[in-house]
Scaffold this motif. Sequence first.
Motif, PDB file in Angstrom:
ATOM      1  N   ALA A 179      81.154  61.000  81.622  1.00 29.34           N
ATOM      2  CA  ALA A 179      81.229  62.440  81.422  1.00 29.34           C
ATOM      3  C   ALA A 179      80.319  62.908  80.295  1.00 29.34           C
ATOM      4  CB  ALA A 179      82.669  62.848  81.121  1.00 29.34           C
ATOM      5  N   SER A 180      79.580  61.992  79.701  1.00 28.03           N
ATOM      6  CA  SER A 180      78.752  62.311  78.553  1.00 28.03           C
ATOM      7  C   SER A 180      77.277  62.375  78.963  1.00 28.03           C
ATOM      8  CB  SER A 180      78.956  61.251  77.465  1.00 28.03           C
ATOM      9  OG  SER A 180      78.221  61.580  76.306  1.00 28.03           O
ATOM     10  N   VAL A 181      76.410  62.562  77.989  1.00 27.24           N
ATOM     11  CA  VAL A 181      74.973  62.575  78.229  1.00 27.24           C
ATOM     12  C   VAL A 181      74.285  61.713  77.173  1.00 27.24           C
ATOM     13  CG1 VAL A 181      74.891  64.848  79.326  1.00 27.24           C
ATOM     14  CG2 VAL A 181      74.642  64.666  76.831  1.00 27.24           C
ATOM     15  N   ARG A 182      73.112  61.247  77.521  1.00 27.53           N
ATOM     16  CA  ARG A 182      72.231  60.561  76.582  1.00 27.53           C
ATOM     17  C   ARG A 182      70.982  61.407  76.420  1.00 27.53           C
ATOM     18  NH1 ARG A 182      73.944  56.075  73.502  1.00 27.53           N
ATOM     19  NH2 ARG A 182      75.593  55.037  74.670  1.00 27.53           N
ATOM     20  N   ALA A 183      70.711  61.795  75.201  1.00 29.60           N
ATOM     21  CA  ALA A 183      69.553  62.641  74.934  1.00 29.60           C
ATOM     22  C   ALA A 183      68.534  61.896  74.096  1.00 29.60           C
ATOM     23  CB  ALA A 183      69.986  63.910  74.204  1.00 29.60           C
ATOM     24  N   GLU A 184      67.265  62.124  74.394  1.00 25.63           N
ATOM     25  CA  GLU A 184      66.191  61.588  73.560  1.00 25.63           C
ATOM     26  C   GLU A 184      65.138  62.670  73.376  1.00 25.63           C
ATOM     27  OE1 GLU A 184      64.245  57.402  73.264  1.00 25.63           O
ATOM     28  OE2 GLU A 184      63.016  58.542  74.686  1.00 25.63           O
ATOM     29  N   VAL A 185      64.780  62.899  72.137  1.00 29.92           N
ATOM     30  CA  VAL A 185      63.756  63.886  71.797  1.00 29.92           C
ATOM     31  C   VAL A 185      62.720  63.198  70.922  1.00 29.92           C
ATOM     32  CG1 VAL A 185      63.262  66.107  70.714  1.00 29.92           C
ATOM     33  CG2 VAL A 185      65.474  65.734  71.831  1.00 29.92           C
ATOM     34  N   ILE A 186      61.448  63.402  71.246  1.00 28.14           N
ATOM     35  CA  ILE A 186      60.359  62.841  70.436  1.00 28.14           C
ATOM     36  C   ILE A 186      59.442  63.975  70.003  1.00 28.14           C
ATOM     37  CG2 ILE A 186      58.362  61.309  70.373  1.00 28.14           C
ATOM     38  CD1 ILE A 186      59.806  59.460  72.258  1.00 28.14           C
ATOM     39  N   ASP A 187      59.354  64.177  68.692  1.00 22.00           N
ATOM     40  CA  ASP A 187      58.439  65.166  68.120  1.00 22.00           C
ATOM     41  C   ASP A 187      57.202  64.440  67.624  1.00 22.00           C
ATOM     42  OD1 ASP A 187      59.720  67.885  68.107  1.00 22.00           O
ATOM     43  OD2 ASP A 187      61.324  66.751  67.134  1.00 22.00           O
ATOM     44  N   GLY A 188      56.041  64.831  68.170  1.00 20.02           N
ATOM     45  CA  GLY A 188      54.804  64.145  67.819  1.00 20.02           C
ATOM     46  C   GLY A 188      53.684  65.107  67.485  1.00 20.02           C
ATOM     47  N   PHE A 189      52.464  64.583  67.544  1.00 19.52           N
ATOM     48  CA  PHE A 189      51.293  65.398  67.243  1.00 19.52           C
ATOM     49  C   PHE A 189      50.114  64.882  68.046  1.00 19.52           C
ATOM     50  CE2 PHE A 189      47.658  66.953  64.766  1.00 19.52           C
ATOM     51  CZ  PHE A 189      48.031  68.277  64.583  1.00 19.52           C
ATOM     52  N   ASP A 190      49.362  65.823  68.648  1.00 21.65           N
ATOM     53  CA  ASP A 190      48.165  65.503  69.414  1.00 21.65           C
ATOM     54  C   ASP A 190      46.957  65.714  68.494  1.00 21.65           C
ATOM     55  OD1 ASP A 190      45.898  65.545  71.079  1.00 21.65           O
ATOM     56  OD2 ASP A 190      47.021  66.343  72.772  1.00 21.65           O
ATOM     57  N   ASP A 191      46.347  64.616  68.046  1.00 19.90           N
ATOM     58  CA  ASP A 191      45.231  64.729  67.113  1.00 19.90           C
ATOM     59  C   ASP A 191      44.017  65.389  67.746  1.00 19.90           C
ATOM     60  OD1 ASP A 191      46.197  63.439  64.633  1.00 19.90           O
ATOM     61  OD2 ASP A 191      46.424  61.681  65.921  1.00 19.90           O
ATOM     62  N   ALA A 193      43.996  67.757  70.266  1.00 16.27           N
ATOM     63  CA  ALA A 193      44.237  69.191  70.435  1.00 16.27           C
ATOM     64  C   ALA A 193      44.671  69.858  69.143  1.00 16.27           C
ATOM     65  CB  ALA A 193      45.300  69.418  71.507  1.00 16.27           C
ATOM     66  N   GLN A 194      45.029  69.033  68.124  1.00 14.89           N
ATOM     67  CA  GLN A 194      45.521  69.550  66.849  1.00 14.89           C
ATOM     68  C   GLN A 194      46.740  70.461  67.044  1.00 14.89           C
ATOM     69  OE1 GLN A 194      44.336  68.988  63.343  1.00 14.89           O
ATOM     70  NE2 GLN A 194      43.929  67.207  64.616  1.00 14.89           N
ATOM     71  N   ARG A 195      47.693  69.931  67.824  1.00 16.37           N
ATOM     72  CA  ARG A 195      48.926  70.682  68.064  1.00 16.37           C
ATOM     73  C   ARG A 195      50.113  69.730  68.013  1.00 16.37           C
ATOM     74  NH1 ARG A 195      49.294  74.859  72.760  1.00 16.37           N
ATOM     75  NH2 ARG A 195      50.408  76.019  71.162  1.00 16.37           N
ATOM     76  N   ASN A 196      51.242  70.261  67.578  1.00 17.17           N
ATOM     77  CA  ASN A 196      52.481  69.501  67.642  1.00 17.17           C
ATOM     78  C   ASN A 196      52.929  69.354  69.091  1.00 17.17           C
ATOM     79  OD1 ASN A 196      52.623  70.876  64.784  1.00 17.17           O
ATOM     80  ND2 ASN A 196      54.043  69.156  64.724  1.00 17.17           N
ATOM     81  N   THR A 197      53.616  68.271  69.379  1.00 20.15           N
ATOM     82  CA  THR A 197      54.098  68.030  70.737  1.00 20.15           C
ATOM     83  C   THR A 197      55.599  67.735  70.691  1.00 20.15           C
ATOM     84  OG1 THR A 197      53.643  65.636  70.626  1.00 20.15           O
ATOM     85  CG2 THR A 197      51.877  67.076  71.463  1.00 20.15           C
TER      86      THR A 197
END
Length: 222
Positions: A179-191, A193-197
Amino acid sequence: MTRGRGELLHAGDPVPGGSVFLQALGDEARKLHPEVLKYVAGGGTIGSTVVVEGEFTVAGSRYGRLNLLARPFVGPDLFVTRYERNVPFRVENTIAVEDAAGLGLKSERIFMFRPGPQRFADVLLPSPRPGRLRNRVGASRRVELELRCSVTESGFLRLSSERAWLLFGPLRIRLPAFASVRAEVIDGFDDDAQRNTVRAEVRNPVLGTVLEYRGAFSREVL
């Protein structure tokens, strides 16, 4: 607003101990990509808001309006009912006093789907367990996930859920795996494009992926 031991917290004061991410990571924070470090450090002061705007290459839930069946239990601003590509989005991350635990990071994500915007809200709070955060999701905050914070080999921030609870007033009910969930979030950076991902996926062992989004963004501190 207090920070403990009778000390008052005021808007504009530096965040004691740094952002919730930095507190959870501890010395591991030194391994973060410099631009990811800037992002997870937040605005740095109480009441400050970091505004994120970008576009998801894909975002939403393939279960569509079936997600509305869960609303009586979990409240609004948790599940979305669309699944689209090239979805503009906006996120507001605000450092605020949340509860007796002290400062939290309140977030509101707005998915600009073609029929109209939909929202996903949550708040991140400190955890007594090292390397973890408490994540209360939805506007009603009836669901709480325990997130493990770590740094990938690329210097990106990874948040992985481990346990989940359903909250009804004073009741705190541990959810079984099915009945639960598994969450994964990855905050990165594209060198290039110079943008956060960002890349996120929320899965249920029975239903599979119930929410996902991935894309790139720019940020501004207010």
